[in-house]
Design an enzyme around this catalytic site. Structure first.
Site, short mmCIF file in Angstrom:
data_model
loop_
_atom_site.label_atom_id
_atom_site.label_comp_id
_atom_site.label_asym_id
_atom_site.label_seq_id
_atom_site.Cartn_x
_atom_site.Cartn_y
_atom_site.Cartn_z
N GLU A 35 7.70 -14.95 1.45
CA GLU A 35 7.84 -13.70 2.20
C GLU A 35 9.06 -12.91 1.74
O GLU A 35 9.02 -11.69 1.64
CB GLU A 35 7.94 -13.99 3.70
N CYS A 190 -7.64 -1.16 2.60
CA CYS A 190 -6.98 0.00 3.22
C CYS A 190 -5.79 0.41 2.35
O CYS A 190 -4.65 0.46 2.79
CB CYS A 190 -6.54 -0.36 4.63
N CYS A 197 -13.14 2.40 2.42
CA CYS A 197 -13.51 2.29 3.84
C CYS A 197 -14.89 1.70 4.04
O CYS A 197 -15.17 1.07 5.07
CB CYS A 197 -13.41 3.66 4.50
N CYS A 200 -14.69 -1.87 4.68
CA CYS A 200 -13.70 -2.27 5.69
C CYS A 200 -14.36 -2.82 6.95
O CYS A 200 -15.29 -2.21 7.51
CB CYS A 200 -12.82 -1.08 6.07
#
Length: 343
Positions: A35, A190, A197, A200
DNA sequence: TATGCGTGGTG
DNA sequence: TCACCAAGCAT
């Protein structure tokens, strides 16, 4: 369970990324390291750095027992070097105060250097399988479009609003899957430009998609122009082929890394012969490169000078390095580039 | 709160 | 080519 979380979790089971290096045989330590490396940095860039880092530092103790110079050598080229320094600081704190095991508590995690709200959330959800929100760039973009948040995303006010949205929409189970899913959808579908889309899982209820404004979001405040600064580097090489570098021990850019000796004025025979020992040889002038930071540009002009005799007149933060030693210290990207050109 | 902090990739 | 971006944090 909201439509948002249900759909994302279902989508991830079929299409999500499950074989990234930090997802294999995962644990809170690997989640933490990955991370931090992934902050403002793309996955493909991070992968080789992560693999090398984990091989050298497989756990908190091996990292805590290291030193800043060596950790930075594993960070060379990755950028935002305070991340590397903070990793070492935090490992030492965890070793000393937490018996070398990552705490599973957001307040403690966020108290550590280099761990903010989002990284803490990722460690809790991905590493400890707990219910905790993240809000990285991917999650922000998904939430902004799904809920049609029109305020500029770089404003603190908007970020605060998005944190509330992120927390309200957490699922009660499988939060780790949800966390990975919202990052994957943000990164793979996205996307900032030309979002897919049609693919999605959220399109039925995505407000931006239904209003056909997905390409207009997210909004961002107008940016400022970057100033250009000049920097002249002196690459000194002695008769043994060693290179003189200076440790940047002051606050600011490249803190803790090694660079050439730098000046704000051009380097020439006229203004340098009295600062150097007799018997030097000016070999090259004018290797130029431009380095762009987030807030300014740097035009660098390097001059290579070979010295035929021993030259010891050094302050304590200047050191001669041979080729082998150069691979064991932290070097900014343009320094590595120049060394590859000349040495 | 606005700004400093890196770098490699990309359209 | 170059402006802009990419899994933020610290101050």
């Amino acid at each position: 369970m909201s439509y948002l979380s249900t759909q994302l979790i279902r989508w991830h089971k079929q299409f999500g990324r499950k074989d990234l290096p930090w997802q294999i045989d995962t644990n809170p330590y690997k989640v933490w390291i990955s991370e931090v490396m992934l902050q403002q940095t793309q996955v493909q860039t991070v992968i080789p750095y992560f693999l090398k880092f984990i091989k050298r530092y497989p756990d908190i103790d091996s990292l805590a027992n290291s030193n800043e110079n060596e950790v930075l050598s594993y960070w060379s080229g990755l950028g935002y070097y305070s991340r590397g320094r903070n990793l070492l600081k935090t490992a030492k704190i965890i070793q000393e105060e937490f018996d070398s095991s990552m705490p599973s508590c957001s307040e403690k995690l966020e108290s550590f250097p280099g761990i903010g709200k989002s990284t803490a959330g990722a460690i809790l959800s991905l590493g400890f399988k707990m219910k905790a929100p993240i809000l990285d760039g991917n999650a922000k973009r998904v939430l902004v479009r799904y809920f049609k948040v029109e305020d500029p995303i770089d404003l603190n006010k908007t970020t605060k609003q998005l944190w509330n949205i992120a927390e309200e929409n957490l699922p009660n189970k499988e939060c780790n899957v949800y966390t990975q899913a919202i990052m994957d959808v943000g990164s793979l579908i996205c996307k900032r430009r030309n979002p897919d889309c049609i693919e999605c899982p959220l399109k039925k209820k995505c407000i931006s998609f239904n209003e056909k404004i997905q390409n207009l979001l997210p909004n961002k405040s107008p940016k400022k122009e970057k100033p250009i600064r000049q920097l002249y580097w002196l690459l000194l090489q002695n008769k043994h082929g060693e290179v003189l570098l200076e440790n940047r021990n002051s606050k600011g850019v490249w803190e803790g890394l090694w660079t050439f000796i730098g000046f704000e004025e051009p380097i020439s025979r006229e203004n340098f012969q009295d600062r150097l020992p007799k018997g030097y040889e000016l070999l090259e002038e004018g290797l130029k490169l431009r380095h762009t930071f987030t807030h300014y540009k740097l035009d660098i002009d390097t001059t290579l000078i070979k010295i035929n005799k021993d030259f010891q007149d050094l302050d304590n933060n200047k050191v001669w390095f041979n080729t082998e030693e150069l691979s064991g210290i932290g070097l900014p990207s343009p320094v590595s580039k120049i060394l590859k050109t000349f040495i």
